[in-house]
Motif scaffolding. Sequence first.
Motif, PDB file in Angstrom:
ATOM      1  N   ILE A 111     -15.863   7.580  -0.642  1.00  0.00           N
ATOM      2  CA  ILE A 111     -14.772   8.517  -0.383  1.00  0.00           C
ATOM      3  C   ILE A 111     -14.755   9.585  -1.469  1.00  0.00           C
ATOM      4  N   THR A 112     -13.911  10.596  -1.287  1.00  0.00           N
ATOM      5  CA  THR A 112     -13.915  11.728  -2.218  1.00  0.00           C
ATOM      6  C   THR A 112     -12.500  12.084  -2.648  1.00  0.00           C
ATOM      7  N   ASN A 113     -11.735  11.090  -3.054  1.00  0.00           N
ATOM      8  CA  ASN A 113     -10.426  11.383  -3.638  1.00  0.00           C
ATOM      9  C   ASN A 113     -10.610  12.133  -4.950  1.00  0.00           C
ATOM     10  N   ALA A 114      -9.595  12.885  -5.337  1.00  0.00           N
ATOM     11  CA  ALA A 114      -9.696  13.725  -6.534  1.00  0.00           C
ATOM     12  C   ALA A 114      -8.507  13.517  -7.458  1.00  0.00           C
ATOM     13  N   ALA A 115      -8.775  13.599  -8.759  1.00  0.00           N
ATOM     14  CA  ALA A 115      -7.709  13.563  -9.756  1.00  0.00           C
ATOM     15  C   ALA A 115      -6.973  14.890  -9.746  1.00  0.00           C
ATOM     16  N   LEU A 116      -5.644  14.820  -9.816  1.00  0.00           N
ATOM     17  CA  LEU A 116      -4.824  16.029  -9.779  1.00  0.00           C
ATOM     18  C   LEU A 116      -4.295  16.436 -11.139  1.00  0.00           C
ATOM     19  N   VAL A 117      -3.591  15.526 -11.791  1.00  0.00           N
ATOM     20  CA  VAL A 117      -2.929  15.874 -13.037  1.00  0.00           C
ATOM     21  C   VAL A 117      -2.714  14.585 -13.825  1.00  0.00           C
ATOM     22  N   GLN A 118      -2.945  14.655 -15.115  1.00  0.00           N
ATOM     23  CA  GLN A 118      -2.729  13.497 -15.977  1.00  0.00           C
ATOM     24  C   GLN A 118      -1.243  13.229 -16.129  1.00  0.00           C
ATOM     25  N   ILE A 119      -0.892  11.944 -16.251  1.00  0.00           N
ATOM     26  CA  ILE A 119       0.504  11.567 -16.427  1.00  0.00           C
ATOM     27  C   ILE A 119       0.639  10.678 -17.661  1.00  0.00           C
ATOM     28  N   PRO A 120       1.846  10.563 -18.232  1.00  0.00           N
ATOM     29  CA  PRO A 120       2.042   9.639 -19.360  1.00  0.00           C
ATOM     30  C   PRO A 120       1.641   8.215 -18.977  1.00  0.00           C
ATOM     31  N   THR A 121       0.912   7.562 -19.869  1.00  0.00           N
ATOM     32  CA  THR A 121       0.298   6.275 -19.542  1.00  0.00           C
ATOM     33  C   THR A 121       0.514   5.264 -20.670  1.00  0.00           C
ATOM     34  N   PRO A 122       1.053   4.083 -20.360  1.00  0.00           N
ATOM     35  CA  PRO A 122       1.179   3.052 -21.392  1.00  0.00           C
ATOM     36  C   PRO A 122      -0.189   2.504 -21.774  1.00  0.00           C
ATOM     37  N   ARG A 123      -0.371   2.225 -23.037  1.00  0.00           N
ATOM     38  CA  ARG A 123      -1.663   1.778 -23.539  1.00  0.00           C
ATOM     39  C   ARG A 123      -1.887   0.286 -23.267  1.00  0.00           C
ATOM     40  N   MET A 124      -3.140  -0.110 -23.181  1.00  0.00           N
ATOM     41  CA  MET A 124      -3.483  -1.519 -23.083  1.00  0.00           C
ATOM     42  C   MET A 124      -3.199  -2.197 -24.421  1.00  0.00           C
ATOM     43  N   GLY A 125      -2.779  -3.457 -24.372  1.00  0.00           N
ATOM     44  CA  GLY A 125      -2.461  -4.169 -25.597  1.00  0.00           C
ATOM     45  C   GLY A 125      -3.036  -5.577 -25.618  1.00  0.00           C
ATOM     46  N   LEU A 126      -3.244  -6.083 -26.821  1.00  0.00           N
ATOM     47  CA  LEU A 126      -3.673  -7.466 -27.033  1.00  0.00           C
ATOM     48  C   LEU A 126      -2.439  -8.295 -27.364  1.00  0.00           C
ATOM     49  N   PHE A 127      -2.162  -9.288 -26.527  1.00  0.00           N
ATOM     50  CA  PHE A 127      -0.983 -10.132 -26.703  1.00  0.00           C
ATOM     51  C   PHE A 127      -1.386 -11.563 -27.012  1.00  0.00           C
ATOM     52  N   GLY A 128      -0.532 -12.228 -27.790  1.00  0.00           N
ATOM     53  CA  GLY A 128      -0.722 -13.634 -28.061  1.00  0.00           C
ATOM     54  C   GLY A 128      -0.045 -14.491 -27.011  1.00  0.00           C
ATOM     55  N   GLY A 129      -0.733 -15.550 -26.605  1.00  0.00           N
ATOM     56  CA  GLY A 129      -0.157 -16.534 -25.704  1.00  0.00           C
ATOM     57  C   GLY A 129       0.192 -17.777 -26.492  1.00  0.00           C
ATOM     58  N   LYS A 130      -0.771 -18.682 -26.598  1.00  0.00           N
ATOM     59  CA  LYS A 130      -0.588 -19.872 -27.435  1.00  0.00           C
ATOM     60  C   LYS A 130      -0.653 -19.519 -28.918  1.00  0.00           C
ATOM     61  N   VAL A 199      -0.290 -11.532 -17.119  1.00  0.00           N
ATOM     62  CA  VAL A 199       0.989 -11.897 -17.726  1.00  0.00           C
ATOM     63  C   VAL A 199       1.400 -13.312 -17.339  1.00  0.00           C
ATOM     64  N   PRO A 200       1.351 -13.710 -16.055  1.00  0.00           N
ATOM     65  CA  PRO A 200       1.688 -15.101 -15.715  1.00  0.00           C
ATOM     66  C   PRO A 200       0.789 -16.127 -16.402  1.00  0.00           C
ATOM     67  N   ALA A 201      -0.482 -15.754 -16.642  1.00  0.00           N
ATOM     68  CA  ALA A 201      -1.421 -16.699 -17.244  1.00  0.00           C
ATOM     69  C   ALA A 201      -1.368 -16.700 -18.765  1.00  0.00           C
ATOM     70  N   LEU A 202      -0.570 -15.818 -19.361  1.00  0.00           N
ATOM     71  CA  LEU A 202      -0.571 -15.669 -20.814  1.00  0.00           C
ATOM     72  C   LEU A 202      -0.222 -16.970 -21.524  1.00  0.00           C
ATOM     73  N   GLN A 203       0.693 -17.749 -20.956  1.00  0.00           N
ATOM     74  CA  GLN A 203       1.110 -18.993 -21.592  1.00  0.00           C
ATOM     75  C   GLN A 203       0.001 -20.047 -21.633  1.00  0.00           C
ATOM     76  N   ASP A 204      -1.042 -19.840 -20.835  1.00  0.00           N
ATOM     77  CA  ASP A 204      -2.112 -20.828 -20.736  1.00  0.00           C
ATOM     78  C   ASP A 204      -3.333 -20.486 -21.576  1.00  0.00           C
ATOM     79  N   VAL A 205      -3.332 -19.312 -22.220  1.00  0.00           N
ATOM     80  CA  VAL A 205      -4.480 -18.894 -23.027  1.00  0.00           C
ATOM     81  C   VAL A 205      -4.010 -18.520 -24.423  1.00  0.00           C
ATOM     82  N   ASP A 206      -4.957 -18.348 -25.314  1.00  0.00           N
ATOM     83  CA  ASP A 206      -4.593 -17.985 -26.686  1.00  0.00           C
ATOM     84  C   ASP A 206      -4.226 -16.504 -26.796  1.00  0.00           C
ATOM     85  N   TYR A 207      -5.007 -15.650 -26.116  1.00  0.00           N
ATOM     86  CA  TYR A 207      -4.789 -14.206 -26.195  1.00  0.00           C
ATOM     87  C   TYR A 207      -5.127 -13.564 -24.847  1.00  0.00           C
ATOM     88  N   ALA A 208      -4.619 -12.352 -24.649  1.00  0.00           N
ATOM     89  CA  ALA A 208      -4.957 -11.578 -23.447  1.00  0.00           C
ATOM     90  C   ALA A 208      -4.895 -10.096 -23.763  1.00  0.00           C
TER      91      ALA A 208
END
Length: 283
Positions: A111-130, A199-208
């Motif tokens: 397909i040939t969808n196109a990007a229009l305009v950049q928007i504010p975006t939350p950054r990816m993060g490293l979270f602790g689980g266990k 997020v639901p699996a975070l409690q089952d791993v050390d980090y995500a």
Amino acid sequence: MKLFRPALVSAIAAVVLVATTACTGGSTTTTGDAADGAEKTSIKIGFNPGPYLDMFQGGILPILESEGYSVETVDFTDGIVVNVAVSQGEIDANIMQHPVYLDFVNAQEGITNAALVQIPTPRMGLFGGKKSSLDDVADGSTVTVPNSPSNMYRGLLILRDAGWIDFDDVDDPNTADLSIITSNPYNLNITPIENAQQVPALQDVDYATIQGNFIVSGGLDHGDALAVEDQPVFFSNVVTVREDDVDSDWAQAIKAAYESPEFIEYIASDPQYDGYQLPAWFE
């Protein structure tokens, strides 16, 4: 963070350039002709879980409505389906992805969808689980990363910046997988899983390493992240439309709304958007 190779930077720069010249597109009644676009006043937009719907409804919708547009929003949970829906004219636009992922879906689906305009975006993060600290990492610690290649690559970049792994940069993040890792001194058990399950699996791993929109939709706080990505602009989300619709009046109205002083003030005045990757015109 190491820089991507020149080939990748050039390719992504081309996509981001398109993002500065387009907007939303395509519906069940839209042919993509300029005349049809000029007459269109009803817009249908698809969203995945995250902050983008609230951002749109609070900061963009009032502007569009004041200009005579009506907007219907549609919820999706899958990144492929929402892009195909744009391409087939079932919806006019989507707001949920960065240009690297958009390029991946276009190639995969033809397909040939196109990007229009950049928007504010939350950054990816490293979270602790266990585990609750970067210092707690140990031999065999378990870590989840997104299972889509480009977002997996972002997760691996965070782990590399933390000093936990090493790998050579790739020309195209859409080709990334765990085999690019060249050093894993902690013998981390890294598992790719669906974004929505992290997020639901975070409690089952050390980090995500979790995508920003799923951090928000999952009820986590960016302030609790153990590390946050140094996000390249080509991993910032965009409004996506059909290629044929980028110059339509209604699409350009959406683009103008995101670039407007009113929207900039809306974002700047709300602390929930602190720390987001912001488009250049916010500066």
